[in-house]
Enzyme design. Sequence first.
Site, short mmCIF file in Angstrom:
data_model
loop_
_atom_site.label_atom_id
_atom_site.label_comp_id
_atom_site.label_asym_id
_atom_site.label_seq_id
_atom_site.Cartn_x
_atom_site.Cartn_y
_atom_site.Cartn_z
N LYS A 55 8.72 -11.72 104.60
CA LYS A 55 9.48 -12.98 104.51
C LYS A 55 10.21 -13.33 105.80
O LYS A 55 10.47 -14.50 106.08
CB LYS A 55 10.50 -12.88 103.38
CG LYS A 55 9.87 -12.89 101.99
CD LYS A 55 9.55 -14.30 101.54
CE LYS A 55 9.09 -14.32 100.09
NZ LYS A 55 8.70 -15.69 99.68
N SER A 80 16.71 -15.12 95.00
CA SER A 80 17.44 -13.91 94.63
C SER A 80 16.79 -12.72 95.31
O SER A 80 17.17 -11.58 95.11
CB SER A 80 17.42 -13.72 93.11
OG SER A 80 16.09 -13.67 92.66
N GLN A 85 17.38 -12.80 102.11
CA GLN A 85 17.74 -11.92 103.21
C GLN A 85 17.04 -12.31 104.50
O GLN A 85 17.58 -12.18 105.59
CB GLN A 85 17.44 -10.46 102.85
CG GLN A 85 18.37 -9.95 101.77
CD GLN A 85 18.01 -8.55 101.32
OE1 GLN A 85 18.05 -7.62 102.10
NE2 GLN A 85 17.65 -8.41 100.07
N ASP A 174 -14.14 -8.00 106.11
CA ASP A 174 -15.01 -8.69 105.16
C ASP A 174 -14.22 -9.32 104.02
O ASP A 174 -14.65 -10.30 103.41
CB ASP A 174 -16.02 -7.70 104.56
CG ASP A 174 -16.86 -7.03 105.63
OD1 ASP A 174 -17.42 -7.76 106.47
OD2 ASP A 174 -16.93 -5.78 105.64
N GLY A 181 2.90 -15.10 95.01
CA GLY A 181 4.03 -15.53 94.19
C GLY A 181 3.97 -17.05 94.21
O GLY A 181 3.29 -17.67 93.40
N GLY A 182 4.61 -17.63 95.22
CA GLY A 182 4.49 -19.08 95.41
C GLY A 182 3.32 -19.44 96.29
O GLY A 182 2.96 -20.61 96.44
N GLU A 206 -2.18 -11.75 91.66
CA GLU A 206 -0.96 -12.00 90.88
C GLU A 206 -0.75 -10.90 89.85
O GLU A 206 -1.69 -10.22 89.45
CB GLU A 206 -1.14 -13.30 90.08
CG GLU A 206 -1.04 -14.55 90.91
CD GLU A 206 -1.18 -15.77 90.02
OE1 GLU A 206 -0.26 -16.58 89.99
OE2 GLU A 206 -2.22 -15.88 89.33
N GLY A 210 1.58 -13.07 84.80
CA GLY A 210 1.91 -14.42 85.28
C GLY A 210 0.83 -14.95 86.18
O GLY A 210 1.02 -15.06 87.39
N LYS A 275 2.73 8.46 102.12
CA LYS A 275 4.13 8.71 102.51
C LYS A 275 4.89 7.44 102.87
O LYS A 275 5.77 7.46 103.74
CB LYS A 275 4.22 9.69 103.71
CG LYS A 275 3.22 10.85 103.68
CD LYS A 275 3.39 11.75 102.50
CE LYS A 275 2.38 12.89 102.57
NZ LYS A 275 2.34 13.64 101.29
N SER A 306 3.13 -6.24 101.16
CA SER A 306 4.06 -7.32 101.51
C SER A 306 5.51 -6.89 101.70
O SER A 306 6.26 -7.56 102.40
CB SER A 306 3.99 -8.43 100.46
OG SER A 306 4.24 -7.89 99.17
#
Lengths: 321, 321
Positions: A55, A80, A85, A174, A181-182, A206, A210, A275, A306
């Site tokens: 993000k 949230s 952040q 490949d 999410g969005g 996903e 959802g 790890k 991610s």
Amino acid sequence: MTFALPTYADVAAAADRIHGAAHRTPVMTSRTADAATGASFFFKCENLQRMGAFKFRGGFNALAQFDAAQKKAGVITFSSGNHAQAVALAARILGIPATIIMPTDAPAAKVAATKGYGARVVTYDRYSEDREEIGRKLAEKDGLTLIPPYNHPHVIAGQGTAAKELIEEVGPIDMLFAPVGGGGLLSGCALAARELAPACAIYGVEPAAGNDAQRSLREGKIIHIDTPKTIADGAQTQHIGDLTYAIMKREAADILTAADDELVEAMRFFAARMKIVVEPTGCLGFAAARKLGDAIEGKRIGVILSGGNVDMERFCSLLSA
Amino acid sequence: MTFALPTYADVAAAADRIHGAAHRTPVMTSRTADAATGASFFFKCENLQRMGAFKFRGGFNALAQFDAAQKKAGVITFSSGNHAQAVALAARILGIPATIIMPTDAPAAKVAATKGYGARVVTYDRYSEDREEIGRKLAEKDGLTLIPPYNHPHVIAGQGTAAKELIEEVGPIDMLFAPVGGGGLLSGCALAARELAPACAIYGVEPAAGNDAQRSLREGKIIHIDTPKTIADGAQTQHIGDLTYAIMKREAADILTAADDELVEAMRFFAARMKIVVEPTGCLGFAAARKLGDAIEGKRIGVILSGGNVDMERFCSLLSA
């Protein structure tokens, strides 16, 4: 406000913009994963990105394009999670005042981390108030610029730098798997993959609970759902955006799903064998890819891990369940 | 058998020998660790080494020097831990038969991993039998070459490549911290650090419950202790070796200690903030360094994270205790 769809040129420009601010995260491989599947996996470790998730790329890329008046007035966003952040940290680095709208029941650690980056936190009751409405009002009143979590061309272009770095480092792939999410990460990465590995099949993943993006692409319109119950808290969005939809519709081979127990198994694999700590949402890509059997054999596969923002109590309770 | 002390030239030769077989592991940094201490930490991630620990370096370096007769007859070693898997994996890669002597009560997962690399496992009762005696007898009977876990020049030289890579990547450092069990890692790394960063102060770190190396250096002779009770299972050795002692005596500024609860705190820090899994033994260096206060302020500090082989059940039970 309506925006034009971002292109690969925007991803390339974002890469220049975030250079030196964001980490160029490592790409890891695993003989164990490859031996078990017959594929060659390349894991892009955005869990090792600043503030623990991809993000930061999109947030920084958006804020770095503010003009002088925007910088002075400040940025506002609602989240949230990791986007809060990301914006707070990018704002601090760039000297921009930040306001983050968070639910009253957001985890104390996340509120503290966001405040720790110097942001003002405004809380709302997620059961009776509309965060987008609050955001718009505050933005208007104080002249703040709203940077939403995914449906914004600068955010999308920033997220795409993850796939750009991955493919530049390991060469053509490949298949590419990224969480949805969005849709900001997947659509940005799709722009990069289509340019740098044109034949690459691009998959979004996903949580099974959802699958609104999957349904949206299959039904040809953006589907809205209730907040899904899943451990993948970064993918609990109720709908994708018009920009992310348009890019995914054009570029994605398909949207797949993974169930919570499959995410836990992937999380265990990453921790025990590789790890590294990957949050449940970050496990979506590998959890879905490893189920594809013959379809991935012999393939070079990029997977975006991610993020890694899962607190240790939750991590351990998930692994022991 | 007596050996000459290895030198930096042996470490450099080991680096060439393991090239392509061992990973060149990443060096990670942490703004959080630096902000909390005023130091600049460089973490050498041997938890991301093949088989999950630095031990592969020394094992491979030793086996790669076998002559044709030794290769044909095979290697033998005794270990219930990472050295067993390191020798087993190196032997498989080099096509050498391997025999590993493990206690009857060794964790099933470790026995399985060792057998998984194709090694023959011979068990012994750790309360009534002497593993070194068994090893010597088997070695004589079958003409096997014994590669002990730490007191061997080829093993020491191999381990030293970790510090060589670290300093080559980040430049000179002021201080180096590495765990001490039998002293193979610390003494090998000391050879590299003394050559590549001559002014570097070199510290070994032991579990507080088993400070035999600290006592040995301070008292001027090798001290033997009972197997210490500590969560740092890679440093539960009862004594260091004559080779590792001689190098440590010459090169180490001091041997420090860390208590089990300090190891757990460091393990939590690595997982929660840096998103990596480090086994308790691998936490010794950072746990000791962060206690030094003013002494580390402004310093460039190399820390060897020696391994990541802790099963997830144990990891979680340690973090929740």
